[in-house]
Design a protein around this motif. Sequence first.
Motif, PDB file in Angstrom:
ATOM      1  N   MET A 154       0.845  -1.274  -0.101  1.00  0.00           N
ATOM      2  CA  MET A 154       0.013  -0.179  -0.096  1.00  0.00           C
ATOM      3  C   MET A 154       0.811   1.236  -0.112  1.00  0.00           C
ATOM      4  N   GLU A 155       0.521   2.216  -0.863  1.00  0.00           N
ATOM      5  CA  GLU A 155       1.321   3.332  -1.022  1.00  0.00           C
ATOM      6  C   GLU A 155       0.235   4.660  -0.998  1.00  0.00           C
ATOM      7  N   ILE A 156       0.824   5.819   0.012  1.00  0.00           N
ATOM      8  CA  ILE A 156      -0.117   6.965   0.131  1.00  0.00           C
ATOM      9  C   ILE A 156       0.653   7.811  -1.029  1.00  0.00           C
ATOM     10  N   LYS A 157      -0.303   8.373  -1.861  1.00  0.00           N
ATOM     11  CA  LYS A 157       0.131   9.645  -2.962  1.00  0.00           C
ATOM     12  C   LYS A 157      -0.515  10.902  -2.662  1.00  0.00           C
ATOM     13  N   HIS A 158      -0.028  11.902  -2.878  1.00  0.00           N
ATOM     14  CA  HIS A 158      -0.437  13.308  -2.832  1.00  0.00           C
ATOM     15  C   HIS A 158      -1.107  13.595  -4.134  1.00  0.00           C
ATOM     16  N   LEU A 174      -5.541  13.843  -6.037  1.00  0.00           N
ATOM     17  CA  LEU A 174      -6.989  13.836  -6.047  1.00  0.00           C
ATOM     18  C   LEU A 174      -7.431  12.339  -6.307  1.00  0.00           C
ATOM     19  N   PRO A 175      -8.432  11.972  -5.795  1.00  0.00           N
ATOM     20  CA  PRO A 175      -9.397  10.600  -6.472  1.00  0.00           C
ATOM     21  C   PRO A 175      -9.827  11.245  -7.535  1.00  0.00           C
ATOM     22  N   SER A 176     -10.075  10.328  -8.675  1.00  0.00           N
ATOM     23  CA  SER A 176     -10.869  10.747  -9.788  1.00  0.00           C
ATOM     24  C   SER A 176     -12.371  10.584  -9.335  1.00  0.00           C
ATOM     25  N   ILE A 177     -13.353  11.263 -10.034  1.00  0.00           N
ATOM     26  CA  ILE A 177     -14.608  11.086  -9.548  1.00  0.00           C
ATOM     27  C   ILE A 177     -15.162   9.593  -9.600  1.00  0.00           C
ATOM     28  N   GLU A 178     -14.537   8.749 -10.301  1.00  0.00           N
ATOM     29  CA  GLU A 178     -15.181   7.411 -10.232  1.00  0.00           C
ATOM     30  C   GLU A 178     -14.629   6.786  -8.932  1.00  0.00           C
ATOM     31  N   GLU A 179     -13.258   7.032  -8.439  1.00  0.00           N
ATOM     32  CA  GLU A 179     -12.745   6.530  -7.346  1.00  0.00           C
ATOM     33  C   GLU A 179     -13.485   7.002  -6.151  1.00  0.00           C
ATOM     34  N   TYR A 180     -13.732   8.324  -5.955  1.00  0.00           N
ATOM     35  CA  TYR A 180     -14.455   9.085  -4.853  1.00  0.00           C
ATOM     36  C   TYR A 180     -15.798   8.337  -4.622  1.00  0.00           C
ATOM     37  N   GLN A 181     -16.473   8.456  -6.014  1.00  0.00           N
ATOM     38  CA  GLN A 181     -18.002   7.996  -5.734  1.00  0.00           C
ATOM     39  C   GLN A 181     -18.075   6.725  -5.159  1.00  0.00           C
ATOM     40  N   LEU A 196      -7.713  21.836  -1.122  1.00  0.00           N
ATOM     41  CA  LEU A 196      -6.608  22.540  -0.738  1.00  0.00           C
ATOM     42  C   LEU A 196      -5.598  21.564  -1.035  1.00  0.00           C
ATOM     43  N   PHE A 197      -5.951  20.229  -0.549  1.00  0.00           N
ATOM     44  CA  PHE A 197      -4.933  19.356  -0.539  1.00  0.00           C
ATOM     45  C   PHE A 197      -5.655  17.701  -0.575  1.00  0.00           C
ATOM     46  N   SER A 198      -5.306  16.807  -1.038  1.00  0.00           N
ATOM     47  CA  SER A 198      -5.692  15.373  -1.183  1.00  0.00           C
ATOM     48  C   SER A 198      -4.866  14.239  -1.191  1.00  0.00           C
ATOM     49  N   VAL A 199      -4.930  13.210  -0.708  1.00  0.00           N
ATOM     50  CA  VAL A 199      -4.097  12.085  -0.557  1.00  0.00           C
ATOM     51  C   VAL A 199      -5.193  10.819  -0.946  1.00  0.00           C
ATOM     52  N   VAL A 200      -4.284   9.837  -1.573  1.00  0.00           N
ATOM     53  CA  VAL A 200      -5.301   8.578  -1.721  1.00  0.00           C
ATOM     54  C   VAL A 200      -4.186   7.427  -1.279  1.00  0.00           C
ATOM     55  N   ALA A 201      -4.619   6.526  -0.831  1.00  0.00           N
ATOM     56  CA  ALA A 201      -4.048   5.150  -0.603  1.00  0.00           C
ATOM     57  C   ALA A 201      -4.331   4.089  -1.556  1.00  0.00           C
ATOM     58  N   ILE A 202      -3.437   3.664  -2.147  1.00  0.00           N
ATOM     59  CA  ILE A 202      -3.450   2.551  -3.364  1.00  0.00           C
ATOM     60  C   ILE A 202      -2.785   1.321  -3.119  1.00  0.00           C
ATOM     61  N   GLU A 203      -3.684   0.398  -3.059  1.00  0.00           N
ATOM     62  CA  GLU A 203      -3.099  -0.912  -3.134  1.00  0.00           C
ATOM     63  C   GLU A 203      -3.161  -1.572  -4.491  1.00  0.00           C
ATOM     64  N   GLY A 204      -2.014  -1.891  -5.260  1.00  0.00           N
ATOM     65  CA  GLY A 204      -1.959  -2.458  -6.432  1.00  0.00           C
ATOM     66  C   GLY A 204      -2.191  -1.044  -7.239  1.00  0.00           C
ATOM     67  N   GLU A 205      -3.403  -1.261  -8.100  1.00  0.00           N
ATOM     68  CA  GLU A 205      -3.804  -0.361  -8.894  1.00  0.00           C
ATOM     69  C   GLU A 205      -4.969   0.534  -8.434  1.00  0.00           C
TER      70      GLU A 205
END
Length: 132
Positions: free
Chosen positions: A1-5, A7-14, A38-47
């Motif tokens: 799992m990695e954290i990226k700075h 935005l999530p896409s609209i689809e990821e968010y919804q 102002l700022f956003s992060v996502v946690a990604i596992e694989g893709e």
Amino acid sequence: MEIKHRLPSIEEYQKLRNVVGWWDTDANATKVALNNSLFSVVAIEGETVVGIGRIAGDGGLYFYIQDVIVHPDYQSKGIGKALMKELMTYIKKTAKPGSYIALMSAKGLEKYYEAFGFEARNDDAPGVFQIV
């Protein structure tokens, strides 16, 4: 799992909102909201994005931590904590003395956010909200 700075896409968010039982959002309104973060992060596992968190506000006095969401299959694995650490790092670097930092937690999670310096509002300082 990695954290990226990012935005999530609209689809990821919804999709994440839906899987945790939050109300549906209009795609166009969601796009505007995400782009005004102002700022956003996502946690990604694989893709796959399995967690998100963002900060909304005016960037001066008011900062609101919004949409800290972790997919139920990935909860209790430290992802929420990792997202919050990134969000709080941004706030500590950006917010000036006297800034107001807030979030609305899910019922029962108030203690979780105390570890990040948040305090529950007093009973004599209630908040209100409205969903259109």
